[in-house]
Design a protein around this motif. Structure first.
Motif, PDB file in Angstrom:
ATOM      1  N   GLU A  37     -85.080  51.986 -56.105  1.00  0.00           N
ATOM      2  CA  GLU A  37     -84.093  52.603 -55.054  1.00  0.00           C
ATOM      3  C   GLU A  37     -83.118  53.668 -55.907  1.00  0.00           C
ATOM      4  N   VAL A  38     -82.760  53.582 -57.131  1.00  0.00           N
ATOM      5  CA  VAL A  38     -82.129  54.624 -57.772  1.00  0.00           C
ATOM      6  C   VAL A  38     -83.055  56.070 -57.913  1.00  0.00           C
ATOM      7  N   LYS A  39     -84.453  55.742 -58.062  1.00  0.00           N
ATOM      8  CA  LYS A  39     -85.341  57.100 -57.930  1.00  0.00           C
ATOM      9  C   LYS A  39     -85.242  57.552 -56.327  1.00  0.00           C
ATOM     10  N   ARG A  40     -85.125  56.993 -55.405  1.00  0.00           N
ATOM     11  CA  ARG A  40     -85.043  57.320 -54.054  1.00  0.00           C
ATOM     12  C   ARG A  40     -83.941  58.295 -54.008  1.00  0.00           C
ATOM     13  N   GLY A  41     -82.831  57.704 -54.684  1.00  0.00           N
ATOM     14  CA  GLY A  41     -81.559  58.662 -54.505  1.00  0.00           C
ATOM     15  C   GLY A  41     -81.845  59.920 -55.293  1.00  0.00           C
ATOM     16  N   ARG A  90     -78.319  49.481 -51.892  1.00  0.00           N
ATOM     17  CA  ARG A  90     -77.907  50.611 -51.344  1.00  0.00           C
ATOM     18  C   ARG A  90     -76.964  51.366 -52.307  1.00  0.00           C
ATOM     19  N   MET A  91     -76.285  50.543 -52.929  1.00  0.00           N
ATOM     20  CA  MET A  91     -75.503  50.906 -54.410  1.00  0.00           C
ATOM     21  C   MET A  91     -76.534  51.739 -55.278  1.00  0.00           C
ATOM     22  N   ALA A  92     -77.553  51.035 -55.676  1.00  0.00           N
ATOM     23  CA  ALA A  92     -78.414  51.665 -56.525  1.00  0.00           C
ATOM     24  C   ALA A  92     -78.873  53.143 -56.085  1.00  0.00           C
ATOM     25  N   THR A  93     -79.221  53.236 -54.835  1.00  0.00           N
ATOM     26  CA  THR A  93     -79.537  54.570 -54.289  1.00  0.00           C
ATOM     27  C   THR A  93     -78.445  55.374 -54.457  1.00  0.00           C
ATOM     28  N   ASP A  94     -77.065  55.141 -53.858  1.00  0.00           N
ATOM     29  CA  ASP A  94     -75.958  55.832 -53.965  1.00  0.00           C
ATOM     30  C   ASP A  94     -75.815  56.303 -55.698  1.00  0.00           C
ATOM     31  N   THR A  95     -76.214  55.543 -56.385  1.00  0.00           N
ATOM     32  CA  THR A  95     -76.009  55.871 -57.890  1.00  0.00           C
ATOM     33  C   THR A  95     -77.050  56.757 -58.361  1.00  0.00           C
ATOM     34  N   GLY A  96     -78.228  56.909 -57.737  1.00  0.00           N
ATOM     35  CA  GLY A  96     -79.196  57.908 -57.933  1.00  0.00           C
ATOM     36  C   GLY A  96     -78.712  59.189 -57.554  1.00  0.00           C
ATOM     37  N   ARG A  97     -78.345  59.181 -56.559  1.00  0.00           N
ATOM     38  CA  ARG A  97     -77.713  60.468 -55.585  1.00  0.00           C
ATOM     39  C   ARG A  97     -76.519  60.876 -56.334  1.00  0.00           C
ATOM     40  N   ARG A  98     -75.759  60.159 -56.954  1.00  0.00           N
ATOM     41  CA  ARG A  98     -74.405  60.664 -57.548  1.00  0.00           C
ATOM     42  C   ARG A  98     -74.874  61.342 -58.975  1.00  0.00           C
ATOM     43  N   ILE A  99     -75.906  60.666 -59.656  1.00  0.00           N
ATOM     44  CA  ILE A  99     -76.092  61.307 -61.052  1.00  0.00           C
ATOM     45  C   ILE A  99     -76.541  62.859 -60.936  1.00  0.00           C
ATOM     46  N   VAL A 100     -77.307  63.172 -59.942  1.00  0.00           N
ATOM     47  CA  VAL A 100     -77.782  64.509 -59.565  1.00  0.00           C
ATOM     48  C   VAL A 100     -76.738  65.529 -59.712  1.00  0.00           C
ATOM     49  N   GLU A 101     -75.570  65.201 -58.826  1.00  0.00           N
ATOM     50  CA  GLU A 101     -74.379  65.913 -58.607  1.00  0.00           C
ATOM     51  C   GLU A 101     -73.686  66.046 -59.862  1.00  0.00           C
ATOM     52  N   MET A 102     -73.522  64.882 -60.694  1.00  0.00           N
ATOM     53  CA  MET A 102     -73.018  64.824 -62.145  1.00  0.00           C
ATOM     54  C   MET A 102     -73.592  66.014 -62.907  1.00  0.00           C
ATOM     55  N   VAL A 103     -74.961  66.048 -62.912  1.00  0.00           N
ATOM     56  CA  VAL A 103     -75.689  66.799 -63.876  1.00  0.00           C
ATOM     57  C   VAL A 103     -75.071  68.506 -63.441  1.00  0.00           C
ATOM     58  N   TRP A 104     -74.774  68.912 -62.104  1.00  0.00           N
ATOM     59  CA  TRP A 104     -74.639  70.116 -61.542  1.00  0.00           C
ATOM     60  C   TRP A 104     -73.131  70.454 -62.104  1.00  0.00           C
ATOM     61  N   GLU A 105     -72.410  69.246 -61.991  1.00  0.00           N
ATOM     62  CA  GLU A 105     -70.820  69.516 -62.241  1.00  0.00           C
ATOM     63  C   GLU A 105     -70.603  69.178 -63.689  1.00  0.00           C
ATOM     64  N   ASP A 106     -71.785  68.911 -64.736  1.00  0.00           N
ATOM     65  CA  ASP A 106     -71.509  68.670 -65.988  1.00  0.00           C
ATOM     66  C   ASP A 106     -70.532  67.728 -66.287  1.00  0.00           C
TER      67      ASP A 106
END
Ligand code: FES
Length: 575
Positions: free
Chosen positions: A68-72, A234-250
């Motif tokens: 589910e994290v991967k999906r996000g 669903r929280m796991a998927t949201d977490t996966g989505r968020r980390i990608v943004e965190m990388v772009w935001e550093d």
């Protein structure tokens, strides 16, 4: 507007950005796994540090959650790579998972350092996994987000709710007193752990995951969701989505873990009536971020923090009830005046923004302040000639009349000595005695196991005694209770004053004045010290030998001395 990284600024670009012979190996081996260049080139590569294992029952849903994290991650345009790490299964690993907390911290840090990783999702929850993952991630300081395991559902036995740990201690005492049959005991075994997820009392797991959220390491509201609830997936998927943004935001751990967020975490722990283990873990976590936390900060903050979570062992309810009552966000909103609400969190917002609008739906579970279980001082740091480096006690979990107590010591030289003699009918012990366990600390046990709730001698149990003053250099499970003085530092194995206590010595506990005194003259203590012999080290080789060379004492966070602090470690050369 937050500045965003460019693809060629990604850390993983060092592995994949070139077209030389070394990069050939990297590209061809990703191709070997079935991915095209367009699947990962120029995208944030996200390590999912997964502490799943067949032996960790608390994380038995983590294979599914990793998907589910991967999906996000994929949805947000990242490339996920699941990386297993040591599972630290609390109940099974001997002598104690605490021996291996720093190994997981080290493994996390080095996994992130040595591989082409731009950001990390940290999957943990069972006791030591949370502090270990946070410690490693803070030291590496790449964008990282914590995905909590979530508590398991309430236990159930004969229509009674059962709480992990707490009800084991309770019914074990009743069984030893002859009030629970073998058949009933087997029913209790079958009914107490009914779903994936970590212990659902306010044990170390619930304490440290909640501390992680208050530190800013999770999506808002993440830690209270029961593991078996579809909202957890669903929280796991949201977490996966968020980390990608965190990388772009550093957005990195040391951007949000600082003195203010550490105070927020400690205040949260105290308002929850959290585990004493959190004292050791938070010192280690904070120092990894360069915050010079001392155990005395717990005492200072406890004096102004009410214990308002009515959760076992201090209270009545369980984590599932807490979630339905509004969960951690609602509790934090209630004590918002005690928190630094401008502290940043992983979602890029402040703690204050994340808890705005949270509501309490059940005032029996999240208590109003005027009905707090303990108005202040739910955790105390003691000092005195028996604990010059400090010791901790959870007064809320003790019988009140024991909080000021003078009694004669009954000393056990180590765990085996205690196990052999505690139920001996000939043991000279009364309800006023002070049970002392030596050699149960970081080096003595080793690993500072959860032996600090020494059992009440059977002959006293049969007379109805359910609490006594107990002192050790061990820890205590967060699900335990009793007048247990823990983490005595320095420990007896290294010659701390606890090593000098003899049966019959008077010991005074005075929680109101934060004192722990051995009533023996300095001259006599000097004589005993001169006769004290340093024990042989426990390990000749292996991880144990490394551990005993580098472990620090409980008041210093029990970290490895070479992992403390924020000194930079070089990035690996790509050759
Ligand atoms: Fe895993 Fe208690 S056994 S949290």
């Amino acid at each position: 507007m937050t500045a965003r990284k460019k693809p060629e600024e990604l850390r993983s670009h060092r592995w994949f950005g070139a077209s030389d012979m070394r990069a050939f190996g990297h590209h061809s081996r990703v191709a070997q796994m079935g991915y095209s260049r367009s699947d990962y080139l120029g995208k944030p590569i996200i390590a999912i540090i997964n502490t799943w294992s067949d032996i960790n029952a608390c994380h038995s849903h983590f294979r599914q959650r990793a998907e589910e994290v991967k999906r996000g991650v994929l949805q947000a345009g990242g490339f996920p790579l699941e990386m297993p790490a040591i599972a630290l299964a609390e109940v099974f690993q001997k002598p104690t998972t605490m021996l291996y907390r720093n190994l997981l911290a080290l493994e996390t840090e080095e996994l992130l350092r040595s591989y082409p990783v731009d950001g990390a999702v940290l999957m943990g929850g069972c006791d030591k996994t949370t502090p270990a993952l946070l410690m490693g991630a803070i030291s590496m300081n790449l964008p990282a987000i914590f995905m909590p395991a979530g508590p398991m559902l309430r236990g159930n036995w004969r229509d009674q709710p059962l709480g992990s740990g707490s009800d084991v201690w309770k019914y074990w005492a009743e069984k030893r007193a002859g009030k629970v049959s073998d058949e009933q005991w087997a029913e209790l075994e079958d009914g107490i752990a009914r779903s994936p997820g970590h212990c659902m009392t306010m044990g170390t797991a619930s304490t440290m995951t909640s501390a992680a959220e208050a530190l800013g390491f999770t999506l808002p509201g993440a830690v209270s969701i029961p593991a078996a609830d579809s909202r957890h997936a669903r929280m796991a998927t949201d977490t996966g989505r968020r980390i990608v943004e965190m990388v772009w935001e550093d957005l990195k751990p040391r951007d949000f873990v600082g003195a203010a967020s550490v105070d927020n975490a400690i205040t949260t722990i105290l308002a929850l009536g959290g585990s004493t283990n959190a004292v050791v873990h938070m010192v280690a976590v904070a120092r990894r971020a360069g915050v010079a936390l001392s155990i005395d900060r717990f005492d200072e903050l406890a004096r102004k923090t009410p214990l308002v979570a009515n959760i076992r062992p201090a209270g009545k309810f369980l984590m599932e009830d807490f979630y339905y009552a509004g969960g951690l966000r609602a509790l934090l909103k209630d004590i918002g005046d005690l928190l630094a609400l401008d502290a940043r969190t992983v979602n890029g917002r402040t703690l204050g923004e994340n808890i705005a609008g949270a509501e309490v739906f059940n005032r029996d579970v999240i208590l109003p302040r005027e009905k707090a279980l303990v108005a202040s001082g739910s955790l105390a740091v003691l000092r005195g000639n028996l604990a010059p480096g400090g010791a901790v006690i959870k007064p809320a979990a003790a019988e009140p009349q024991l909080l000021k107590h003078l009694g004669p010591a009954v000393v056990f030289a180590d765990y085996n000595d205690m196990a052999a003699r505690i139920d001996d009918p000939a043991l000279a012990v009364t309800a006023d005695s002070v049970l002392v366990l030596q050699n149960a600390g970081p080096l003595g046990a080793p690993g500072m196991p959860e032996w600090g709730q020494l059992p009440i001698p059977k002959k006293l149990l049969e007379k109805g005694v359910r609490d006594m003053v107990r002192i050790s250099d061990a820890r205590m499970s967060g699900t335990s209770y009793g007048a247990c003085v823990l983490h005595v530092a320095p420990e007896s194995f290294v010659g701390g004053p606890l090593a000098l206590v003899r049966t019959g010595d008077l010991i005074e506990l005075d929680v109101a004045n934060r004192r722990l005194e051995l009533k023996v003259s300095d001259a006599e203590l000097a004589r005993r010290r001169a006769a004290w012999k340093k024990p042989e080290p426990r390990y000749e080789r292996g991880y144990g030998a490394l551990y005993q060379r580098h472990i620090t004492q409980a008041d210093e966070g029990y970290d490895f001395d070479f992992l403390e602090g924020t000194a930079p470690t070089a990035e690996p050369e790509i050759h």
